[in-house]
Design an enzyme around this catalytic site. Structure first.
Site, PDB file in Angstrom:
ATOM      1  N   SER A 256       0.849  -1.200   0.000  1.00  0.00           N
ATOM      2  CA  SER A 256       0.000   0.000   0.000  1.00  0.00           C
ATOM      3  C   SER A 256       0.877   1.240   0.000  1.00  0.00           C
ATOM      4  O   SER A 256       2.061   1.173   0.320  1.00  0.00           O
ATOM      5  CB  SER A 256      -0.880   0.046   1.247  1.00  0.00           C
ATOM      6  OG  SER A 256      -0.174   0.630   2.331  1.00  0.00           O
ATOM      7  N   ASP A 257       0.323   2.381  -0.354  1.00  0.00           N
ATOM      8  CA  ASP A 257       1.056   3.621  -0.163  1.00  0.00           C
ATOM      9  C   ASP A 257       0.958   4.000   1.315  1.00  0.00           C
ATOM     10  O   ASP A 257       0.219   3.387   2.093  1.00  0.00           O
ATOM     11  CB  ASP A 257       0.540   4.731  -1.100  1.00  0.00           C
ATOM     12  CG  ASP A 257       1.623   5.786  -1.352  1.00  0.00           C
ATOM     13  OD1 ASP A 257       2.587   5.852  -0.561  1.00  0.00           O
ATOM     14  OD2 ASP A 257       1.512   6.547  -2.333  1.00  0.00           O
ATOM     15  N   TYR A 258       1.727   5.011   1.662  1.00  0.00           N
ATOM     16  CA  TYR A 258       1.936   5.437   3.043  1.00  0.00           C
ATOM     17  C   TYR A 258       0.617   5.779   3.744  1.00  0.00           C
ATOM     18  O   TYR A 258      -0.036   6.762   3.408  1.00  0.00           O
ATOM     19  CB  TYR A 258       2.823   6.674   2.989  1.00  0.00           C
ATOM     20  CG  TYR A 258       3.624   6.987   4.216  1.00  0.00           C
ATOM     21  CD1 TYR A 258       4.978   6.670   4.281  1.00  0.00           C
ATOM     22  CD2 TYR A 258       3.056   7.650   5.283  1.00  0.00           C
ATOM     23  CE1 TYR A 258       5.737   6.997   5.391  1.00  0.00           C
ATOM     24  CE2 TYR A 258       3.805   7.977   6.396  1.00  0.00           C
ATOM     25  CZ  TYR A 258       5.146   7.653   6.439  1.00  0.00           C
ATOM     26  OH  TYR A 258       5.891   7.988   7.537  1.00  0.00           O
ATOM     27  N   ALA A 260      -2.171   4.546   3.386  1.00  0.00           N
ATOM     28  CA  ALA A 260      -3.326   4.569   2.477  1.00  0.00           C
ATOM     29  C   ALA A 260      -4.467   3.678   2.969  1.00  0.00           C
ATOM     30  O   ALA A 260      -5.632   3.971   2.700  1.00  0.00           O
ATOM     31  CB  ALA A 260      -2.895   4.163   1.073  1.00  0.00           C
TER      32      ALA A 260
END
Ligand code: NOJ
Length: 710
Positions: A256-258, A260
């Site tokens: 996942s992104d930071y 997210a």
């Protein structure tokens, strides 16, 4: 039983969730700093992945905790955003795209991997392959610009460069293609804003670079922060699970992104962290970066029956498989074990200079303002950016130091030892005018500071700062008023095309300097002094007015194309439709003529290639390298096709007066498009092939072939 199955069979739920968690970290004088966590979690096996820990000392120290102290001894996966170089910085991705050189694209990724791996890292969050057609969006700097075909070529080169043939090699990194998908068309260019585009645009424009990266074997992928028509990408089952995993067969790790996963709550699709965690896991996200939603939320989601242990096991298996592929299970200390030799670092600096000069785009050059004559005695260099080391680094400097990057002042001083170089920052206009009053040439360093582009750096008006425009006005007026007018040359730093129609009019020469990395000043000096001819071509259209955005060459036709004689046609009342500079534009110190385009065979079926040949002559006075573009245009199709579609390019170095026949070839296989049902179709009929120096239609030679069914 495989090593991974054996491990899995022995793991507790907290240990499994640890493998699905990635936490930010760094190393301070007092020791490791692990965001919202502690080294204890590594030692007790409940934290399996880190980002931002750098250096053989700290990474090995963390690795030892995991390997020697945790119950199962599973090594950590440690990643960092190695975007355009690690310690040695290369041009930002948008700039590097301008080099139109797949070997260089691959080489910089390989060198970045070598350097980062020597620093103990095993993963980079790159390449970013988001297509951007909106210069307001700050992350335009991180990608390859507006074209999906070009983006796909770069995606492949980057994956090859970062990963090499063997992921287990101590010199390679796992790449992470990001941000899946359609992050570029955020509403009005505003960072993290909603996205709502057609399925067609998704398949024609935004998915192809991801498909190319997957085809090239990319090990990991990151979903975008954004939503797509109401479904946040972190929870996008149809695209992550069904399309990516199901249809494309991607079996790598999705990280996942930071934070997210946690942000699914603010997006408005999850009620709490357990809900968010279940949505992400169900969609196919394996690693939770920084939300701590999996460790905190999945136990509850399991209890609620929202996820199953089998799903958790599948994700853990993927993470362990990646660690195995990276060679971490065999030797967790392989990366960072050997310090790099000084010669390797020097070679990398030389590559950085080479790529930087090839990334420079000469947008305008009137009356031979450039190259600067060797006889020049006095050069005036204006603007803060001329002497700012940190700004040469660009927006994603990763582990690149603040210092150690060559400024324009340093580069020009080294290249012109005989000349007096006066530098003032331009803040005081009177002082700037006094400094350049008697100069033989004036070089203005203008544009954006490094932090004005990149993540969270959207700009509603991506123009010259007002103070810079005032400086330009004053300097140009004074230079023109002199008995012998001094040429005024502007170097424009930016992470995006800037809207600069006035500046482009005012100055004699305009150079897109982007952010060129560690060797910026030397590379610019090489080009300004004529040591090399500029050869970069802009990978993105430069609009002349913000109201034209999005402006890109791959637009579809209108039923009422612009016609100055006809009021009711597709145009503006206040600006022309044409850009300030089209995609592919870039001057050299040569002057090229194109003749005798030949395209064969006359009839082409799927599986064949279209051979394209054109005569290229350098009619200029200097040796230079020309980039030749080949586009196609399908004039009649069941679904309208863009006015131009990029299909290939070639580069050719020619001496003054020299002519050669440039050959390119287009795979007919590439001339397919998503049909009415979005499945690829190849439609018989005329296909025009257009060849020339940029996407400026007026400069292209054209010929046709017939596409036929075999
Ligand atoms: C947020 C960015 O969107 C992403 O590109 C990056 O990889 C992560 N932060 C980690 O730094």
């Amino acid at each position: 039983m495989s090593r991974i199955d054996e491990l899995l069979a022995r793991m507790t739920l907290p240990e499994k969730l640890g493998q699905l968690t990635m936490t930010a970290s760094s190393y301070a004088v007092t020791g490791p700093v692990i965001a919202g966590d502690s080294t204890e979690s590594i030692a007790n096996g409940t934290l399996g992945n880190l980002l931002n820990m750098v250096g053989p000392g700290p990474t090995h120290e963390m690795q030892r905790l995991a390997v020697e102290q945790s119950r199962l001894g599973i090594p950590l996966l440690i990643g960092l955003d190695v975007i355009h170089g690690h310690r040695t910085l290369f041009p930002i991705p948008l700039a590097e795209a301008a080099a139109f050189d797949p070997q260089l694209w691959e080489a910089t990724a390989r060198e970045a991997a070598l350097e980062a791996a020597a620093d103990g890292l095993a993963m980079t969050f790159a390449p970013m392959v988001d297509i951007s057609r909106d210069p307001r969006w700050g992350r335009t700097a991180e990608g390859a610009g507006e074209d999906p075909w070009l983006g796909s070529q770069i995606a492949r080169a980057k994956v090859r460069g970062f990963q090499g043939d063997d992921l287990a090699a101590p010199t390679q990194l796992a790449a992470c293609v990001k941000h899946f998908c359609a992050y570029g068309p955020v509403n009005a260019g505003r960072e993290y804003a909603p996205v709502d585009i057609s399925e067609r645009a998704l398949h024609e424009v935004h998915l192809p670079p991801f498909e190319a990266a997957i085809d090239a074997g990319v090990a990991t992928l990151m979903p975008a922060f954004t939503d797509l028509a109401g479904i946040p990408m972190t929870a996008h089952g149809p695209l992550l699970r069904d399309y990516l995993r199901g249809r494309l067969g991607f079996d790598g790790v999705i990280v996942s992104d930071y934070n997210a996963i946690g942000e699914l709550i603010k997006h408005g699709v999850a009620a709490d962290l357990a809900d968010a965690a279940a949505l992400a896991l169900n969609a196919g996200v394996d690693i939770d970066m920084m939300a701590d939603a999996y460790r905190k939320g999945l136990p509850l989601a399991l209890a609620r029956g929202a996820v199953t242990m089998a799903q958790i096991d599948t994700a853990v298996r993927r993470v362990l498989k990646l660690k195995e592929r990276l060679g971490l299970l065999d030797d967790p200390y392989r990366r960072g074990a050997t310090a790099e030799k000084p010669a390797a670092i020097e070679k990398r600096r030389a590559l950085s200079r080479e790529v930087a000069r090839r990334s420079i785009v000469l947008l305008k050059n009137e009356a031979d303002a450039l190259p600067l004559p060797a006889t020049m005695r006095h050069l005036c260099l204006l603007g803060e950016l001329a002497s700012s080391k940190p700004d040469m680094r660009g927006p994603w400097a990763a582990a690149g130091d603040i210092d150690g990057h060559v400024t324009v002042l340093e580069g020009l001083s080294a290249a012109l030892p005989q000349a007096r170089i006066t530098h003032v920052d331009g803040g005081d206009i009177a002082a700037a005018l006094a400094a350049c009053d008697e100069a033989d040439a004036i070089v203005l360093c203008l544009g954006e500071a490094a932090n004005m582009s990149g993540e969270a750096a959207s700009r509603a008006s991506p123009e010259l700062p007002a103070s810079q425009q005032r400086l330009v006005d004053a300097v140009v007026e004074q230079a023109r008023a002199r008995a012998t007018p001094a040429p005024v040359i502007a170097l424009l730093f930016s992470g995006r095309p800037l809207i600069v129609p006035k500046l482009a009019e005012q100055v004699d020469a305009l150079v897109a300097a982007w952010f060129l990395g560690s060797e910026a000043g030397n590379a610019l000096a090489d080009v300004l002094t004529g040591k090399v001819s500029p050869s970069g071509r802009t990978p993105m259209t430069w609009p002349r007015a913000l109201g034209q955005v999005p402006l890109f060459f791959g637009m579809r036709p209108s039923g009422r194309p612009a016609d100055p004689q006809d009021y009711y046609t597709s145009k503006y009342l206040d600006v022309p439709n044409e850009p300030l500079y089209p995609f592919g534009h870039g001057l050299t110190y040569g002057r090229f003529r194109y003749d005798n385009l030949r395209v064969s065979p006359a009839r082409v079926s799927r599986g064949q290639r279209i051979e394209v040949e054109v005569d290229l002559t350098n009619e200029g006075r200097a040796a230079a390298e020309e980039t030749v573009f080949a586009f196609t245009r399908d004039p009649v199709a069941s679904i309208t096709r863009p006015l131009l579609e990029l299909r290939g390019f070639a580069r050719q170095l020619l001496q003054p007066g020299e002519t050669c026949r440039v050959k390119l070839s287009i795979a007919a296989e590439d001339v397919v498009f998503p049909g009415a049902d979005l499945q690829p179709v190849f439609e018989p009929g005329e296909l025009q092939v257009l060849v020339g120096p940029s996407a400026d239609r007026a400069l292209l030679l054209g010929a046709s072939v017939q596409l036929v069914q075999p």
